[in-house]
Design an enzyme around this catalytic site. Structure first.
Site, PDB file in Angstrom:
ATOM      1  N   GLY A 161      -6.485  12.863  -4.116  1.00 22.74           N
ATOM      2  CA  GLY A 161      -5.227  13.366  -3.485  1.00 22.74           C
ATOM      3  C   GLY A 161      -4.105  12.621  -4.572  1.00 22.74           C
ATOM      4  O   GLY A 161      -4.287  11.603  -5.089  1.00 22.74           O
ATOM      5  N   ARG A 172       3.499  10.351  -1.468  1.00 17.59           N
ATOM      6  CA  ARG A 172       4.274   9.459  -0.934  1.00 17.59           C
ATOM      7  C   ARG A 172       4.467   8.280  -1.134  1.00 17.59           C
ATOM      8  O   ARG A 172       5.424   7.379  -0.751  1.00 17.59           O
ATOM      9  CB  ARG A 172       4.028   9.677   0.583  1.00 17.59           C
ATOM     10  CG  ARG A 172       4.077  11.163   1.344  1.00 17.59           C
ATOM     11  CD  ARG A 172       3.634  11.358   2.617  1.00 17.59           C
ATOM     12  NE  ARG A 172       2.061  11.775   2.356  1.00 17.59           N
ATOM     13  CZ  ARG A 172       1.395  12.190   3.537  1.00 17.59           C
ATOM     14  NH1 ARG A 172       1.527  12.291   4.466  1.00 17.59           N
ATOM     15  NH2 ARG A 172      -0.037  12.521   3.172  1.00 17.59           N
ATOM     16  N   LYS A 216      -2.992   6.739  -5.730  1.00 24.20           N
ATOM     17  CA  LYS A 216      -3.091   6.151  -4.346  1.00 24.20           C
ATOM     18  C   LYS A 216      -4.156   5.018  -3.956  1.00 24.20           C
ATOM     19  O   LYS A 216      -4.011   4.157  -3.607  1.00 24.20           O
ATOM     20  CB  LYS A 216      -2.853   7.337  -3.316  1.00 24.20           C
ATOM     21  CG  LYS A 216      -2.913   6.530  -1.972  1.00 24.20           C
ATOM     22  CD  LYS A 216      -2.292   7.553  -0.713  1.00 24.20           C
ATOM     23  CE  LYS A 216      -3.234   8.626  -0.376  1.00 24.20           C
ATOM     24  NZ  LYS A 216      -2.831   9.287   0.837  1.00 24.20           N
ATOM     25  N   ASN A 254      -0.663   6.433   3.590  1.00 24.78           N
ATOM     26  CA  ASN A 254       0.023   7.443   2.710  1.00 24.78           C
ATOM     27  C   ASN A 254       1.459   6.841   2.171  1.00 24.78           C
ATOM     28  O   ASN A 254       1.876   7.374   1.192  1.00 24.78           O
ATOM     29  CB  ASN A 254       0.600   8.628   3.777  1.00 24.78           C
ATOM     30  CG  ASN A 254      -0.472   9.123   4.285  1.00 24.78           C
ATOM     31  OD1 ASN A 254      -1.681   9.604   3.750  1.00 24.78           O
ATOM     32  ND2 ASN A 254      -0.635   9.775   5.456  1.00 24.78           N
ATOM     33  N   ARG A 314      -5.257 -21.614 -11.874  1.00 24.47           N
ATOM     34  CA  ARG A 314      -5.465 -20.259 -12.602  1.00 24.47           C
ATOM     35  C   ARG A 314      -6.681 -20.255 -12.974  1.00 24.47           C
ATOM     36  O   ARG A 314      -7.867 -21.034 -12.833  1.00 24.47           O
ATOM     37  CB  ARG A 314      -4.457 -20.281 -13.567  1.00 24.47           C
ATOM     38  CG  ARG A 314      -3.072 -20.183 -13.196  1.00 24.47           C
ATOM     39  CD  ARG A 314      -2.106 -20.339 -14.345  1.00 24.47           C
ATOM     40  NE  ARG A 314      -2.503 -19.586 -15.264  1.00 24.47           N
ATOM     41  CZ  ARG A 314      -2.174 -19.730 -16.800  1.00 24.47           C
ATOM     42  NH1 ARG A 314      -1.485 -20.613 -17.122  1.00 24.47           N
ATOM     43  NH2 ARG A 314      -2.312 -18.763 -17.552  1.00 24.47           N
ATOM     44  N   LYS A 358      -5.525 -24.703 -15.738  1.00 27.60           N
ATOM     45  CA  LYS A 358      -6.131 -23.280 -16.126  1.00 27.60           C
ATOM     46  C   LYS A 358      -7.286 -23.710 -17.138  1.00 27.60           C
ATOM     47  O   LYS A 358      -7.204 -24.405 -18.040  1.00 27.60           O
ATOM     48  CB  LYS A 358      -5.117 -22.446 -17.081  1.00 27.60           C
ATOM     49  CG  LYS A 358      -5.544 -21.224 -17.517  1.00 27.60           C
ATOM     50  CD  LYS A 358      -5.038 -20.641 -18.742  1.00 27.60           C
ATOM     51  CE  LYS A 358      -5.564 -21.531 -20.051  1.00 27.60           C
ATOM     52  NZ  LYS A 358      -5.341 -20.985 -21.221  1.00 27.60           N
ATOM     53  N   ALA A 384       1.502 -38.768 -14.440  1.00 28.62           N
ATOM     54  CA  ALA A 384       2.686 -37.792 -14.242  1.00 28.62           C
ATOM     55  C   ALA A 384       3.274 -37.193 -15.259  1.00 28.62           C
ATOM     56  O   ALA A 384       3.526 -38.083 -16.393  1.00 28.62           O
ATOM     57  CB  ALA A 384       3.698 -38.517 -13.309  1.00 28.62           C
ATOM     58  N   ASN A 441      -1.780 -26.737 -25.599  1.00 26.73           N
ATOM     59  CA  ASN A 441      -2.921 -26.277 -25.862  1.00 26.73           C
ATOM     60  C   ASN A 441      -2.823 -24.897 -26.784  1.00 26.73           C
ATOM     61  O   ASN A 441      -3.702 -24.183 -27.211  1.00 26.73           O
ATOM     62  CB  ASN A 441      -3.664 -25.673 -24.561  1.00 26.73           C
ATOM     63  CG  ASN A 441      -2.983 -24.530 -23.780  1.00 26.73           C
ATOM     64  OD1 ASN A 441      -1.757 -24.972 -23.823  1.00 26.73           O
ATOM     65  ND2 ASN A 441      -3.462 -23.760 -23.087  1.00 26.73           N
TER      66      ASN A 441
HETATM   67  C1  UD1 Z   1      -5.893  13.835   6.747  1.00 22.40           C
HETATM   68  C2  UD1 Z   1      -6.442  15.126   7.597  1.00 22.40           C
HETATM   69  C3  UD1 Z   1      -5.690  14.803   9.079  1.00 22.40           C
HETATM   70  C4  UD1 Z   1      -5.758  13.360   9.459  1.00 22.40           C
HETATM   71  C5  UD1 Z   1      -5.694  12.304   8.407  1.00 22.40           C
HETATM   72  C6  UD1 Z   1      -6.204  10.965   8.772  1.00 22.40           C
HETATM   73  C7  UD1 Z   1      -6.943  17.322   6.784  1.00 22.40           C
HETATM   74  C8  UD1 Z   1      -6.363  18.735   6.250  1.00 22.40           C
HETATM   75  N1  UD1 Z   1      -6.102  16.199   7.370  1.00 22.40           N
HETATM   76  O1  UD1 Z   1      -4.511  14.219   6.561  1.00 22.40           O
HETATM   77  O2  UD1 Z   1      -6.154  15.757  10.056  1.00 22.40           O
HETATM   78  O3  UD1 Z   1      -5.439  12.932  10.715  1.00 22.40           O
HETATM   79  O4  UD1 Z   1      -6.084  12.619   7.229  1.00 22.40           O
HETATM   80  O5  UD1 Z   1      -5.628  10.118   7.935  1.00 22.40           O
HETATM   81  O6  UD1 Z   1      -7.953  16.522   6.330  1.00 22.40           O
HETATM   82  N2  UD1 Z   1      -7.876  14.527  -0.924  1.00 22.40           N
HETATM   83  C9  UD1 Z   1      -8.495  14.887  -1.984  1.00 22.40           C
HETATM   84  N3  UD1 Z   1      -8.231  16.009  -2.523  1.00 22.40           N
HETATM   85  C10 UD1 Z   1      -7.136  17.052  -1.834  1.00 22.40           C
HETATM   86  C11 UD1 Z   1      -6.347  16.574  -0.849  1.00 22.40           C
HETATM   87  C12 UD1 Z   1      -6.851  15.178  -0.455  1.00 22.40           C
HETATM   88  O7  UD1 Z   1      -9.346  14.329  -2.492  1.00 22.40           O
HETATM   89  O8  UD1 Z   1      -7.052  18.048  -2.512  1.00 22.40           O
HETATM   90  C13 UD1 Z   1      -7.960  13.028  -0.352  1.00 22.40           C
HETATM   91  C14 UD1 Z   1      -6.883  12.069  -0.454  1.00 22.40           C
HETATM   92  O9  UD1 Z   1      -7.051  11.428  -1.680  1.00 22.40           O
HETATM   93  C15 UD1 Z   1      -7.212  10.979   0.610  1.00 22.40           C
HETATM   94  C16 UD1 Z   1      -7.700  12.174   1.509  1.00 22.40           C
HETATM   95  O10 UD1 Z   1      -8.432  13.218   0.926  1.00 22.40           O
HETATM   96  O11 UD1 Z   1      -7.986  10.018   0.441  1.00 22.40           O
HETATM   97  C17 UD1 Z   1      -6.734  12.846   2.893  1.00 22.40           C
HETATM   98  O12 UD1 Z   1      -5.878  13.461   2.252  1.00 22.40           O
HETATM   99  P1  UD1 Z   1      -4.203  13.280   2.669  1.00 22.40           P
HETATM  100  O13 UD1 Z   1      -3.527  13.984   1.697  1.00 22.40           O
HETATM  101  O14 UD1 Z   1      -3.745  11.870   2.760  1.00 22.40           O
HETATM  102  O15 UD1 Z   1      -4.655  13.917   4.086  1.00 22.40           O
HETATM  103  P2  UD1 Z   1      -3.502  13.656   5.413  1.00 22.40           P
HETATM  104  O16 UD1 Z   1      -2.426  14.619   5.229  1.00 22.40           O
HETATM  105  O17 UD1 Z   1      -3.267  12.257   5.430  1.00 22.40           O
HETATM  106 CA    CA Z   2      -3.812  10.449   4.289  1.00 17.04          CA
END
Ligand code: UD1
Ligand code: CA
Length: 450
Positions: free
Chosen positions: A14, A18, A25, A226, A315, A333, A362, A368
């Protein structure tokens, strides 16, 4: 019945719009570890050691970091259902069951994964993990009838009645692998977002097989990340988990709420930790250690019975041996503080060894870095470094040697020698009063002028 193999599909492609970030993400961190790695770690503990990670194109060059797991790049991000389809088109999964988890849902515990897998083992073609957040908001809703899930409706497509349903979709589901393949092929994108929703496979499963059940999980495990606010909330939940585990293991946290741990912080027992202490990644703390408050550590080892702080910074490569003492406003370190050695006040020790039972006064600084190279300082066992000594590395102070306060040590000091470099002191007898009178006169003449 022999247990079917389970392969996980981790959705991590994804855009994470957001988050408003240049970093994908799933690479944002919780307790020092990227979200997607939390998801993979949970799978491993649950006994699911084979995974296919669906990545976005901006992570295409990062396949190696997921080894030995397979990775697939989803170039066009057409939704969660599309992501699963891309994974399955690129992989041979045979008869295995498929477990879908989201890379943005990192708090899922191995026990909950196992509980969901058990639903599948009991014969359902698919099983979904639901939860009841206090604010269902944007989550998809599970529309159920008895033990069955009839369908999942996304918030953006839901009617007011459906939005009133409190049972939400976590995104985690397990299904008969062969059937899931056919269901994801049949998905359509005629919905509010114009995406291929994975959630629509449930209605397809019902039409096909009539056996799709759900399990319920804890809200603290199933929040999806998100936004940055979600990230902060998840960090809080995870920190509380780590704090509780540390205390259960024999660590006193005087103020748990201000003690921050990393995913890999390792504690012995009978440790006491004062308030406002941050453990970055890679820290190991031995038995009977006392850490006074306001400390910051990363990639460091603290040996048994050592005492550290308050206000100490360890460190990368700091290694404190048994009974070492490191006090306030001390930075260490890449240095070994050997058994019983003391570095108690206002000091920087970098690229060095402080020998057994040595005492560092102290204000000592290991110089270094000359702007080009980092060099080593070696302080022998039982040596005594006078206050405000500058040790210009590379340099060695022998066993039992002493450096005088304020010395700038540029040459090695033999064992048992005393090194003094400060200029001789002159006392001008009876001149202090005259000096003060002169300063006062200058000050008064200036204030008249202004
Ligand atoms: C999704 C669910 C929702 C659920 C929620 C829980 C769907 C359609 N919706 O919504 O029902 O309540 O999660 O957190 O499944 N991702 C991909 N490829 C894409 C789109 C998303 O790999 O094309 C991955 C994202 O990186 C993420 C996950 O799928 O890790 C969920 O995607 P996200 O867009 O966050 O879905 P939500 O809108 O949160
Ligand atoms: Ca999500």
């Amino acid at each position: 019945m022999s247990q079917t193999q389970t392969i996980a599909i981790v959705l991590a492609a994804g855009m994470g719009t957001r988050m408003k970030s240049d970093t994908p993400k799933v690479m944002h961190r919780l307790a020092g570890l990227p979200l997607v790695d939390h998801a993979l770690a949970g799978l491993k503990v649950a006994g699911v050691d084979q995974a296919i990670v669906v990545m976005g194109p901006e992570m295409a060059d990062q396949a190696d970091r997921f080894a030995p797991h397979k990775t697939v790049v989803q170039t066009d991000r057409l939704g969660t259902g599309h992501a699963v389809r891309v994974a399955l088109e690129a992989s041979e999964t045979g008869e295995a069951d498929l477990l879908v988890v989201f890379g943005d849902t990192p708090l899922l515990t191995p026990d909950t994964i196992k509980a969901l897998l058990a639903c599948r083992q009991e014969g359902a073609a698919a099983a979904v993990l639901g939860f009841r957040p206090s604010e269902p908001g944007v989550y998809g809703r599970l529309i159920t009838e008895g033990e069955q899930v009839c369908r999942i409706v996304e918030a953006a497509d839901a009617s007011p009645d459906e939005l009133a349903v409190g049972l939400c979709n976590s995104g985690v589901l397990v299904a008969d692998g062969k059937k899931l393949k056919t269901w994801v092929q049949a998905l359509k994108n005629d919905n509010a977002k114009g995406e291929y929703y994975l959630t629509d496979v449930i209605a397809l499963a019902q039409a096909d097989d009539g056996a799709c059940v759900f399990a319920e999980g804890d809200v603290d495990e199933l929040i999806g990340i998100n936004t940055r606010a979600d990230l902060a909330m998840a960090e809080g939940i995870l920190q509380n988990r780590y704090r509780a585990a540390a205390m259960a293991g024999g660590v006193t946290l005087i103020d748990p709420a201000s003690t921050f741990l990393s995913h890999d912080t390792t504690f012995g027992t009978d440790i006491e930790i004062g308030p406002f202490t941050v453990f970055g990644p890679g820290v190991t703390v031995g038995n009977h250690v006392t850490i006074k408050g306001f400390c910051h550590f990363e990639n460091a080892t603290i040996g048994e019975r050592a005492t550290v702080g308050p206000y100490a910074r360890l460190r990368v490569g700091a290694a404190l041996e048994t009974d070492a003492h490191v006090g306030n406003f001390v930075e260490i370190k890449n240095a070994r503080i050997e058994e019983g050695a003391k570095v108690n006040h206002l000091t920087y020790i970098g690229d060095a060894r402080v020998g057994k039972a040595a005492n560092v006064g102290a204000g000592t600084i290991t110089a270094n870095y000359d702007g080009f190279n980092k060099s080593h300082t070696d302080i022998g066992a039982g040596a005594s470094i006078g206050s405000n000594t500058v040790l210009v590395a590379p340099v060695a102070v022998g066993d039992g040697a002493i450096t005088g306060a304020g010395s700038v040590v540029r040459k090695d000091v033999p064992d048992n020698a005393i090194a003094v470099t400060d200029a001789a002191q002159k006392n001008r007898e009876g001149t202090a009063d005259a000096y003060r009178a002169q300063r006062k006169a200058v000050k008064e003449s200036k204030s008249k002028d202004s």
